[in-house]
Design an enzyme around this catalytic site. Sequence first.
Site, PDB file in Angstrom:
ATOM      1  N   HIS A   7      25.970  77.553  20.766  1.00  0.00           N
ATOM      2  CA  HIS A   7      26.542  76.301  20.244  1.00  0.00           C
ATOM      3  C   HIS A   7      26.525  76.242  18.729  1.00  0.00           C
ATOM      4  O   HIS A   7      26.619  75.159  18.152  1.00  0.00           O
ATOM      5  CB  HIS A   7      25.790  75.097  20.842  1.00  0.00           C
ATOM      6  CG  HIS A   7      25.994  75.005  22.326  1.00  0.00           C
ATOM      7  ND1 HIS A   7      25.106  74.356  23.159  1.00  0.00           N
ATOM      8  CD2 HIS A   7      26.959  75.499  23.136  1.00  0.00           C
ATOM      9  CE1 HIS A   7      25.525  74.447  24.412  1.00  0.00           C
ATOM     10  NE2 HIS A   7      26.651  75.134  24.424  1.00  0.00           N
ATOM     11  N   CYS A  30      35.453  75.148   7.691  1.00  0.00           N
ATOM     12  CA  CYS A  30      36.573  74.315   7.242  1.00  0.00           C
ATOM     13  C   CYS A  30      37.560  74.159   8.395  1.00  0.00           C
ATOM     14  O   CYS A  30      38.095  75.164   8.886  1.00  0.00           O
ATOM     15  CB  CYS A  30      37.277  74.964   6.055  1.00  0.00           C
ATOM     16  SG  CYS A  30      38.752  74.042   5.590  1.00  0.00           S
TER      17      CYS A  30
HETATM   18  C1  BV8 Z   1      33.615  72.919  27.102  1.00  0.00           C
HETATM   19  C2  BV8 Z   1      25.786  71.492  19.830  1.00  0.00           C
HETATM   20  C3  BV8 Z   1      35.790  73.050  27.745  1.00  0.00           C
HETATM   21  C4  BV8 Z   1      26.054  70.275  19.029  1.00  0.00           C
HETATM   22  C5  BV8 Z   1      25.962  70.857  22.180  1.00  0.00           C
HETATM   23  C6  BV8 Z   1      34.243  65.753  29.549  1.00  0.00           C
HETATM   24  C7  BV8 Z   1      34.913  66.021  28.360  1.00  0.00           C
HETATM   25  C8  BV8 Z   1      34.770  67.232  27.710  1.00  0.00           C
HETATM   26  C9  BV8 Z   1      33.947  68.206  28.231  1.00  0.00           C
HETATM   27  C10 BV8 Z   1      33.259  67.908  29.390  1.00  0.00           C
HETATM   28  C11 BV8 Z   1      33.402  66.719  30.068  1.00  0.00           C
HETATM   29  N1  BV8 Z   1      32.612  66.749  31.166  1.00  0.00           N
HETATM   30  C12 BV8 Z   1      31.973  67.939  31.210  1.00  0.00           C
HETATM   31  C13 BV8 Z   1      32.354  68.652  30.161  1.00  0.00           C
HETATM   32  C14 BV8 Z   1      31.891  69.950  29.801  1.00  0.00           C
HETATM   33  C15 BV8 Z   1      30.796  69.741  28.762  1.00  0.00           C
HETATM   34  C16 BV8 Z   1      29.505  69.466  29.499  1.00  0.00           C
HETATM   35  O1  BV8 Z   1      28.916  70.368  30.040  1.00  0.00           O
HETATM   36  N2  BV8 Z   1      29.102  68.185  29.517  1.00  0.00           N
HETATM   37  C17 BV8 Z   1      27.896  67.825  30.256  1.00  0.00           C
HETATM   38  C18 BV8 Z   1      27.136  66.762  29.472  1.00  0.00           C
HETATM   39  C19 BV8 Z   1      28.296  67.348  31.632  1.00  0.00           C
HETATM   40  N3  BV8 Z   1      30.742  70.968  28.013  1.00  0.00           N
HETATM   41  C20 BV8 Z   1      31.457  71.089  26.905  1.00  0.00           C
HETATM   42  O2  BV8 Z   1      32.141  70.210  26.411  1.00  0.00           O
HETATM   43  C21 BV8 Z   1      31.422  72.485  26.310  1.00  0.00           C
HETATM   44  N4  BV8 Z   1      32.752  72.907  26.094  1.00  0.00           N
HETATM   45  O3  BV8 Z   1      33.358  72.683  28.248  1.00  0.00           O
HETATM   46  O4  BV8 Z   1      34.835  73.198  26.705  1.00  0.00           O
HETATM   47  C22 BV8 Z   1      37.088  73.353  27.248  1.00  0.00           C
HETATM   48  C23 BV8 Z   1      37.941  74.001  28.105  1.00  0.00           C
HETATM   49  C24 BV8 Z   1      39.172  74.280  27.667  1.00  0.00           C
HETATM   50  C25 BV8 Z   1      39.570  73.929  26.378  1.00  0.00           C
HETATM   51  C26 BV8 Z   1      38.694  73.281  25.517  1.00  0.00           C
HETATM   52  C27 BV8 Z   1      37.436  72.987  25.951  1.00  0.00           C
HETATM   53  C28 BV8 Z   1      30.696  72.466  24.975  1.00  0.00           C
HETATM   54  C29 BV8 Z   1      29.289  71.999  25.170  1.00  0.00           C
HETATM   55  C30 BV8 Z   1      28.500  72.163  23.879  1.00  0.00           C
HETATM   56  C31 BV8 Z   1      28.101  70.794  23.358  1.00  0.00           C
HETATM   57  N5  BV8 Z   1      27.253  70.981  22.180  1.00  0.00           N
HETATM   58  N6  BV8 Z   1      25.186  71.104  21.102  1.00  0.00           N
HETATM   59  C32 BV8 Z   1      24.769  69.643  18.544  1.00  0.00           C
HETATM   60  O5  BV8 Z   1      23.661  70.151  18.840  1.00  0.00           O
HETATM   61  O6  BV8 Z   1      24.878  68.631  17.850  1.00  0.00           O
HETATM   62  S1  BV8 Z   1      25.199  70.407  23.619  1.00  0.00           S
HETATM   63  C33 BV8 Z   1      23.566  70.106  23.320  1.00  0.00           C
HETATM   64  O7  BV8 Z   1      23.100  69.474  24.489  1.00  0.00           O
HETATM   65  C34 BV8 Z   1      22.727  71.368  23.216  1.00  0.00           C
HETATM   66  O8  BV8 Z   1      23.340  72.383  22.524  1.00  0.00           O
HETATM   67  C35 BV8 Z   1      22.432  71.711  24.641  1.00  0.00           C
HETATM   68  O9  BV8 Z   1      23.392  72.561  25.168  1.00  0.00           O
HETATM   69  C36 BV8 Z   1      22.520  70.379  25.277  1.00  0.00           C
HETATM   70  C37 BV8 Z   1      21.129  69.853  25.399  1.00  0.00           C
HETATM   71  O10 BV8 Z   1      20.616  70.440  26.501  1.00  0.00           O
HETATM   72  P1  BV8 Z   1      19.139  71.005  26.416  1.00  0.00           P
HETATM   73  O11 BV8 Z   1      19.054  72.022  25.337  1.00  0.00           O
HETATM   74  O12 BV8 Z   1      18.829  71.413  27.782  1.00  0.00           O
HETATM   75  O13 BV8 Z   1      18.242  69.774  25.958  1.00  0.00           O
HETATM   76  P2  BV8 Z   1      17.795  68.524  26.839  1.00  0.00           P
HETATM   77  O14 BV8 Z   1      17.185  67.537  25.918  1.00  0.00           O
HETATM   78  O15 BV8 Z   1      18.935  68.111  27.716  1.00  0.00           O
HETATM   79  O16 BV8 Z   1      16.658  69.118  27.811  1.00  0.00           O
HETATM   80  C38 BV8 Z   1      15.434  69.569  27.248  1.00  0.00           C
HETATM   81  C39 BV8 Z   1      14.672  70.231  28.368  1.00  0.00           C
HETATM   82  O17 BV8 Z   1      13.464  70.778  27.838  1.00  0.00           O
HETATM   83  C40 BV8 Z   1      14.260  69.277  29.479  1.00  0.00           C
HETATM   84  O18 BV8 Z   1      14.507  69.875  30.738  1.00  0.00           O
HETATM   85  C41 BV8 Z   1      12.749  69.095  29.258  1.00  0.00           C
HETATM   86  O19 BV8 Z   1      12.058  68.924  30.477  1.00  0.00           O
HETATM   87  C42 BV8 Z   1      12.377  70.423  28.653  1.00  0.00           C
HETATM   88  N7  BV8 Z   1      11.193  70.397  27.789  1.00  0.00           N
HETATM   89  C43 BV8 Z   1      10.714  69.370  27.048  1.00  0.00           C
HETATM   90  N8  BV8 Z   1       9.611  69.782  26.358  1.00  0.00           N
HETATM   91  C44 BV8 Z   1       9.431  71.098  26.650  1.00  0.00           C
HETATM   92  C45 BV8 Z   1      10.428  71.497  27.560  1.00  0.00           C
HETATM   93  N9  BV8 Z   1      10.520  72.747  28.043  1.00  0.00           N
HETATM   94  C46 BV8 Z   1       9.584  73.633  27.631  1.00  0.00           C
HETATM   95  N10 BV8 Z   1       8.597  73.338  26.763  1.00  0.00           N
HETATM   96  C47 BV8 Z   1       8.490  72.079  26.256  1.00  0.00           C
HETATM   97  N11 BV8 Z   1       7.490  71.787  25.384  1.00  0.00           N
HETATM   98 ZN    ZN Z   2      39.580  75.127   3.781  1.00  0.00          ZN
END
Ligand code: BV8
Ligand code: ZN
Length: 273
Positions: free
Chosen positions: A143, A151
């Site tokens: 990501h 840009c």
């Molecule tokens: C795509 C970067 C398709 C930015 C991130 C509707 C509209 C558009 C798209 C979608 C839609 N519905 C679904 C989608 C697909 C969408 C998606 O999956 N949505 C989800 C929410 C349903 N995906 C996308 O949009 C992707 N692109 O599908 O493109 C497409 C197709 C054709 C043409 C064009 C496009 C792009 C997704 C990337 C988004 N960007 N981040 C930024 O950071 O600002 S996502 C961001 O959230 C992170 O990068 C990461 O991926 C996600 C967070 O998840 P986690 O890392 O798991 O974090 P979280 O807090 O959720 O969980 C933490 C975990 O750690 C927990 O389980 C917890 O228990 C555990 N934990 C806590 N403490 C500890 C621990 N574990 C170990 N040790 C500890 N101490």
């Molecule tokens: Zn430029």
Amino acid sequence: MADATSGPTSPETIRHARALLEAADGVLVLTGAGISAESGVPTFRGAGGLWKDHRPEELATPGAFRRDPRLVWEWYGWRRELVAACTPNAGHRALAGWLARRPDARLCTQNVDGLHGLAALEALADPADSSPAVAPAPILELHGSLFRVRCPECGEETPHREPIDARTRDTLPRCGSCGGILRPAVVWFGEMLPHAVLEEAFAAATRASVALVIGTSALVHPAASLPLVTLEAGGGVIEVNPEPSPLSATAAVSLRGPAGTILPCLLDEGGTR
Ligand code: BV8
Ligand code: ZN
């Protein structure tokens, strides 16, 4: 199924997971925000998560940036400052040392905080580490990175760590070539992941016989589907997470605990029993 023979973080469960990793021919490692939690980087969906004041759609989308680049940069500028003060934790360091010893392993991270890269540099420079200083395969930042900008007009992507002045549109970072407002070089919702990165990640998932999944809620795709590719290719999943996730039901072993405690036991040479 998770290991049913003993507790989720018992020595037997750790030994079982260690044996699976030692026997593996090819390991995909997928990390999420959880591995950085003990470094002080808030997770996305936990209590106090990064999204807490905003819905992701408000800020982490191209539309939000088109509508209000100042607000989006205000949030990313705050995150950069917060992350820049964080350092790799014991989990990052154990993983980096292990990766330096496992050329058949590939790290794919969803995180944009750069902490895996810092841990890898520390591992290479570690005088105490007897193993040859072999730079592991480049980390696949699925990501993107908080510390690169792109840009939207001319596509140029460059490293950028300067503080962001988001007081007005005029003070936002500008492209030196065309004057366009630069954006964070991260992948937003609705955006494709970089093709080459995604292709390498899926190839690593297909080759792997074990997927080690650390600190992710496994909700965001396509990243969350990588361990399923390893499963479909006949491999197994090891999960490190204090909480269950949608992947838990598929895991051969679920290590229920924080990465900073679990990973040194799981991955250090000789491991601590
Ligand atoms: C795509 C970067 C398709 C930015 C991130 C509707 C509209 C558009 C798209 C979608 C839609 N519905 C679904 C989608 C697909 C969408 C998606 O999956 N949505 C989800 C929410 C349903 N995906 C996308 O949009 C992707 N692109 O599908 O493109 C497409 C197709 C054709 C043409 C064009 C496009 C792009 C997704 C990337 C988004 N960007 N981040 C930024 O950071 O600002 S996502 C961001 O959230 C992170 O990068 C990461 O991926 C996600 C967070 O998840 P986690 O890392 O798991 O974090 P979280 O807090 O959720 O969980 C933490 C975990 O750690 C927990 O389980 C917890 O228990 C555990 N934990 C806590 N403490 C500890 C621990 N574990 C170990 N040790 C500890 N101490
Ligand atoms: Zn430029």
